[in-house]
Design a protein around this motif. Sequence first.
Motif, PDB file in Angstrom:
ATOM      1  N   VAL A 286       0.863  -1.181   0.000  1.00  0.00           N
ATOM      2  CA  VAL A 286       0.000   0.000   0.000  1.00  0.00           C
ATOM      3  C   VAL A 286       0.896   1.227   0.000  1.00  0.00           C
ATOM      4  O   VAL A 286       1.655   1.448   0.949  1.00  0.00           O
ATOM      5  N   ALA A 287       0.853   1.983  -1.099  1.00  0.00           N
ATOM      6  CA  ALA A 287       1.667   3.194  -1.226  1.00  0.00           C
ATOM      7  C   ALA A 287       0.727   4.358  -1.520  1.00  0.00           C
ATOM      8  O   ALA A 287      -0.171   4.227  -2.361  1.00  0.00           O
ATOM      9  N   ASP A 288       0.925   5.457  -0.830  1.00  0.00           N
ATOM     10  CA  ASP A 288       0.035   6.618  -0.975  1.00  0.00           C
ATOM     11  C   ASP A 288      -1.421   6.213  -0.763  1.00  0.00           C
ATOM     12  O   ASP A 288      -2.324   6.723  -1.428  1.00  0.00           O
ATOM     13  N   GLY A 289      -1.649   5.264   0.101  1.00  0.00           N
ATOM     14  CA  GLY A 289      -3.009   4.846   0.427  1.00  0.00           C
ATOM     15  C   GLY A 289      -3.645   3.936  -0.609  1.00  0.00           C
ATOM     16  O   GLY A 289      -4.782   3.523  -0.444  1.00  0.00           O
ATOM     17  N   LYS A 290      -2.898   3.616  -1.674  1.00  0.00           N
ATOM     18  CA  LYS A 290      -3.494   2.783  -2.723  1.00  0.00           C
ATOM     19  C   LYS A 290      -2.760   1.451  -2.815  1.00  0.00           C
ATOM     20  O   LYS A 290      -1.540   1.392  -2.658  1.00  0.00           O
ATOM     21  N   PRO A 291      -3.498   0.385  -3.109  1.00  0.00           N
ATOM     22  CA  PRO A 291      -2.846  -0.925  -3.223  1.00  0.00           C
ATOM     23  C   PRO A 291      -2.051  -1.046  -4.521  1.00  0.00           C
ATOM     24  O   PRO A 291      -2.437  -0.500  -5.556  1.00  0.00           O
ATOM     25  N   VAL A 292      -0.949  -1.750  -4.455  1.00  0.00           N
ATOM     26  CA  VAL A 292      -0.126  -2.030  -5.624  1.00  0.00           C
ATOM     27  C   VAL A 292       0.255  -3.500  -5.562  1.00  0.00           C
ATOM     28  O   VAL A 292       0.653  -4.001  -4.510  1.00  0.00           O
ATOM     29  N   LEU A 293       0.090  -4.186  -6.684  1.00  0.00           N
ATOM     30  CA  LEU A 293       0.526  -5.581  -6.767  1.00  0.00           C
ATOM     31  C   LEU A 293       1.905  -5.607  -7.420  1.00  0.00           C
ATOM     32  O   LEU A 293       2.091  -5.067  -8.504  1.00  0.00           O
ATOM     33  N   VAL A 294       2.858  -6.214  -6.727  1.00  0.00           N
ATOM     34  CA  VAL A 294       4.226  -6.279  -7.236  1.00  0.00           C
ATOM     35  C   VAL A 294       4.552  -7.719  -7.574  1.00  0.00           C
ATOM     36  O   VAL A 294       4.382  -8.617  -6.751  1.00  0.00           O
ATOM     37  N   MET A 295       4.983  -7.936  -8.807  1.00  0.00           N
ATOM     38  CA  MET A 295       5.320  -9.285  -9.270  1.00  0.00           C
ATOM     39  C   MET A 295       6.836  -9.438  -9.388  1.00  0.00           C
ATOM     40  O   MET A 295       7.504  -8.621 -10.024  1.00  0.00           O
ATOM     41  N   LEU A 296       7.357 -10.491  -8.780  1.00  0.00           N
ATOM     42  CA  LEU A 296       8.789 -10.785  -8.845  1.00  0.00           C
ATOM     43  C   LEU A 296       8.959 -12.254  -9.212  1.00  0.00           C
ATOM     44  O   LEU A 296       8.032 -13.062  -9.038  1.00  0.00           O
ATOM     45  N   ARG A 297      10.167 -12.582  -9.673  1.00  0.00           N
ATOM     46  CA  ARG A 297      10.449 -14.001  -9.862  1.00  0.00           C
ATOM     47  C   ARG A 297      10.475 -14.666  -8.489  1.00  0.00           C
ATOM     48  O   ARG A 297      10.896 -14.058  -7.500  1.00  0.00           O
ATOM     49  N   GLY A 298      10.051 -15.922  -8.442  1.00  0.00           N
ATOM     50  CA  GLY A 298       9.856 -16.593  -7.155  1.00  0.00           C
ATOM     51  C   GLY A 298      11.052 -16.571  -6.234  1.00  0.00           C
ATOM     52  O   GLY A 298      10.903 -16.456  -5.018  1.00  0.00           O
ATOM     53  N   ASP A 299      12.249 -16.658  -6.789  1.00  0.00           N
ATOM     54  CA  ASP A 299      13.434 -16.725  -5.945  1.00  0.00           C
ATOM     55  C   ASP A 299      14.049 -15.349  -5.710  1.00  0.00           C
ATOM     56  O   ASP A 299      15.146 -15.257  -5.167  1.00  0.00           O
ATOM     57  N   HIS A 300      13.364 -14.281  -6.120  1.00  0.00           N
ATOM     58  CA  HIS A 300      13.917 -12.932  -5.952  1.00  0.00           C
ATOM     59  C   HIS A 300      13.288 -12.204  -4.774  1.00  0.00           C
ATOM     60  O   HIS A 300      12.172 -12.523  -4.351  1.00  0.00           O
ATOM     61  N   GLN A 301      14.033 -11.212  -4.273  1.00  0.00           N
ATOM     62  CA  GLN A 301      13.554 -10.400  -3.157  1.00  0.00           C
ATOM     63  C   GLN A 301      13.249  -8.990  -3.650  1.00  0.00           C
ATOM     64  O   GLN A 301      13.961  -8.446  -4.493  1.00  0.00           O
ATOM     65  N   LEU A 302      12.225  -8.387  -3.073  1.00  0.00           N
ATOM     66  CA  LEU A 302      11.908  -6.998  -3.412  1.00  0.00           C
ATOM     67  C   LEU A 302      12.934  -6.059  -2.782  1.00  0.00           C
ATOM     68  O   LEU A 302      13.303  -6.214  -1.628  1.00  0.00           O
ATOM     69  N   SER A 303      13.379  -5.077  -3.555  1.00  0.00           N
ATOM     70  CA  SER A 303      14.158  -3.975  -2.990  1.00  0.00           C
ATOM     71  C   SER A 303      13.171  -2.908  -2.549  1.00  0.00           C
ATOM     72  O   SER A 303      12.522  -2.266  -3.372  1.00  0.00           O
ATOM     73  N   GLU A 304      13.057  -2.732  -1.265  1.00  0.00           N
ATOM     74  CA  GLU A 304      12.075  -1.774  -0.760  1.00  0.00           C
ATOM     75  C   GLU A 304      12.440  -0.357  -1.171  1.00  0.00           C
ATOM     76  O   GLU A 304      11.568   0.479  -1.406  1.00  0.00           O
ATOM     77  N   THR A 305      13.736  -0.096  -1.263  1.00  0.00           N
ATOM     78  CA  THR A 305      14.163   1.234  -1.670  1.00  0.00           C
ATOM     79  C   THR A 305      13.755   1.524  -3.109  1.00  0.00           C
ATOM     80  O   THR A 305      13.259   2.598  -3.437  1.00  0.00           O
ATOM     81  N   LYS A 306      13.960   0.535  -3.972  1.00  0.00           N
ATOM     82  CA  LYS A 306      13.592   0.737  -5.376  1.00  0.00           C
ATOM     83  C   LYS A 306      12.079   0.899  -5.512  1.00  0.00           C
ATOM     84  O   LYS A 306      11.602   1.753  -6.258  1.00  0.00           O
ATOM     85  N   PHE A 307      11.335   0.087  -4.771  1.00  0.00           N
ATOM     86  CA  PHE A 307       9.888   0.234  -4.849  1.00  0.00           C
ATOM     87  C   PHE A 307       9.450   1.600  -4.344  1.00  0.00           C
ATOM     88  O   PHE A 307       8.606   2.268  -4.951  1.00  0.00           O
ATOM     89  N   GLY A 308      10.046   2.026  -3.238  1.00  0.00           N
ATOM     90  CA  GLY A 308       9.689   3.327  -2.680  1.00  0.00           C
ATOM     91  C   GLY A 308       9.951   4.443  -3.672  1.00  0.00           C
ATOM     92  O   GLY A 308       9.150   5.373  -3.837  1.00  0.00           O
ATOM     93  N   ALA A 309      11.094   4.352  -4.360  1.00  0.00           N
ATOM     94  CA  ALA A 309      11.440   5.389  -5.323  1.00  0.00           C
ATOM     95  C   ALA A 309      10.441   5.397  -6.483  1.00  0.00           C
ATOM     96  O   ALA A 309      10.029   6.452  -6.957  1.00  0.00           O
ATOM     97  N   ILE A 310      10.034   4.207  -6.944  1.00  0.00           N
ATOM     98  CA  ILE A 310       9.121   4.124  -8.087  1.00  0.00           C
ATOM     99  C   ILE A 310       7.723   4.574  -7.689  1.00  0.00           C
ATOM    100  O   ILE A 310       7.053   5.304  -8.420  1.00  0.00           O
ATOM    101  N   SER A 311       7.280   4.162  -6.506  1.00  0.00           N
ATOM    102  CA  SER A 311       5.923   4.515  -6.085  1.00  0.00           C
ATOM    103  C   SER A 311       5.848   5.957  -5.609  1.00  0.00           C
ATOM    104  O   SER A 311       4.767   6.521  -5.509  1.00  0.00           O
ATOM    105  N   GLY A 312       7.003   6.539  -5.288  1.00  0.00           N
ATOM    106  CA  GLY A 312       7.007   7.905  -4.778  1.00  0.00           C
ATOM    107  C   GLY A 312       6.604   7.999  -3.323  1.00  0.00           C
ATOM    108  O   GLY A 312       6.416   9.087  -2.791  1.00  0.00           O
ATOM    109  N   ASP A 313       6.479   6.862  -2.663  1.00  0.00           N
ATOM    110  CA  ASP A 313       6.098   6.880  -1.249  1.00  0.00           C
ATOM    111  C   ASP A 313       7.037   5.959  -0.482  1.00  0.00           C
ATOM    112  O   ASP A 313       6.907   4.748  -0.534  1.00  0.00           O
ATOM    113  N   MET A 314       7.998   6.570   0.238  1.00  0.00           N
ATOM    114  CA  MET A 314       8.946   5.752   0.982  1.00  0.00           C
ATOM    115  C   MET A 314       8.298   5.143   2.230  1.00  0.00           C
ATOM    116  O   MET A 314       8.874   4.291   2.872  1.00  0.00           O
TER     117      MET A 314
END
Length: 567
Positions: A286-314
């Motif tokens: 949930v970024a800026d109050g809105k839900p976002v579905l993030v798809m990754l390869r099964g063996d990969h980890q999300l970079s929270e920093t990269k997601f924050g930068a893309i969503s504009g909401d750290m």
Amino acid sequence: MLWSKLFIPTLRENPAEAEVVSHQLLLRAGYIRQLSAGIYSYLFLAQRSLRKIQQIVRQEMDAIGAQEVFLPALHPAEVWQESGRWDIMGDNMFRLKDRFQRDLCLGMTHEEIMTVLARGELRSYKQLPQIWYQIQTKFRDEPRPKSGLLRVRQFLMKDSYSFDLDAAGLDAAYDKHYQAYCRIFDRCGLQYTAVEAHSGAMGGSQSHEFMVASDAGEDFVSSCPDCGYSANLEKAVSRHSQPLAPDPAGDLNPEPFHTPGRKTIAEVAEFTGLPESSQMKSLVLVADGKPVLVMLRGDHQLSETKFGAISGDMEFRQAHPHEIQNWFGAAAGSLGPVGVKNMQILADQALAGRRNMIAGANRDDYHLRHVTLGEDFEAEIHDLRQVTAGDCCLSCGGALAIHKSVEIGHIFKLGYKYSDPMNLRVLNAEGKEVTPIMGSYGIGIERILSAAIELYHDKDGMILPPSIAPFDVVITPANNSDTAQMEAAREIYEACLAAGLDALLDDRDERPGVKFKDADLIGIPFRVVIGKKLGSGMVELVERKGKKTTDVAVAGAARAVAAQAGR
RNA sequence: CGGGGCGUAGCGCAGCCUGGUAGCGCACCUGCCUUGGGCGCAGGGGGUCGGGCGUUCAAAUCGCCCCGCCCCGACCA
């Protein structure tokens, strides 16, 4: 100075609260004492060492034309409100009210104050460029102070700020700082690397961190041993490994299958007999109050920093289980992208070009096979994954390593992040108002000392680099009641002072073992021991690092120390 | 903020389970002794057991609340 007159409260045992080596040794060697969580008193030895570090920093900053100033630590709220950071900084900022109930804060950093100063004074392009710096106490209400002086609530920082007319000027100021930082850390005797960094709440376009590899650190650095690529894990990029199994070929349609009780990627992999890299991982944020579905390869980890930068909401968060149930009609173990219409979908670039993968079916205990990005669902493709050890370097293909590090310096190209909203303007050569472009550059003074101790110590204590040790040499007569030894010790001590060395005479009425232990503990680079060999006119010169001992004549002892110390 | 641990002399700890009014090592003070790796002997000083409330004839010990510190996580220019 005479040790017998100094306050150097060494401890025989490690205080129970100290976990990391630098913290243990700073306490045991009588450098620091704790006042409260993350707040320390610096005793005589620490103060001397920190002053030497500050002197090196000053010399190198002055050398690039930077001018030292000293700004307030106590700031009115208004300047932080102007930049918008009064709110952004949240609980990390110490706040207080004055007697008239006006809001104030203790400075965490000084972009705002510098910008206010500049906009009141800078009028013309002819006054640019400028680099202003200070060595100031910073205050940050850390949620968890830890590791001695490595993460504290009050600390010393050298911070400088550059003002330039254009991007080329900023590039030059940035480069000057980069070079000056290398000289500073070299002179402090540190092994360090400069890494590409995420600019975080500071904002700005480009940023490097100066890192010392150490398990006591809290940052992770991804680096390539082959080509030298090096970046903070928050920012690091890599080429992901090949999936472990080939994708099924063909234009297949998604097809549900029963996966009773299999919720995690690992469980589904085991159940299907296909590797984790054949699956898609679905995360609901949930970024800026809105839900976002993030798809990754099964063996990969999300970079929270990269997601924050893309969503504009750290400040994004994971979705709550009841939200997931509402939005998907299924629980977290069975989610997937197919048929999702009510939210944005982001996909990591490792999924681009893949075919017929496995994903959740948005129905409890069911998954889909044959799911293909771009055919069965649409998503914005971004770099969203966190690099893992063993990934291939993008520039050379080498295997990336990841290690923990202590951040000792950080430089930022701020751009117009502060100068524009805070109305810093000068007139250019055409008489038009323009906004200067800024950079900001920090060094953690205490972190240099802590990092040096983390890097250089042995079972007996600190082994400080000579440039930042509180003293160059300690003169140790083995037996105080032997007047010949004491006389020789005084003579050598005076000669060392005359040679410009910071010398310490251990004139305490203690047994030799006590003096040797203390000298080792506090980390003085050289020790001259006056003992039994004095009968033949000789004394011992011991280098703290490696305990290498050489016999020298009394008359030549000071010269020998100076020579070995490189003076 | 979530999880865990700890708080008894300056430092490191025991005592707490099973309540009976506090102990050990180091450090400190005095004297003697000793002088190449935290020496030895003798004597001595220092603690409202983190704080409050409660249970009890009696609380370091049992119960409740609060505070502080450390570690893991979250967080972190």
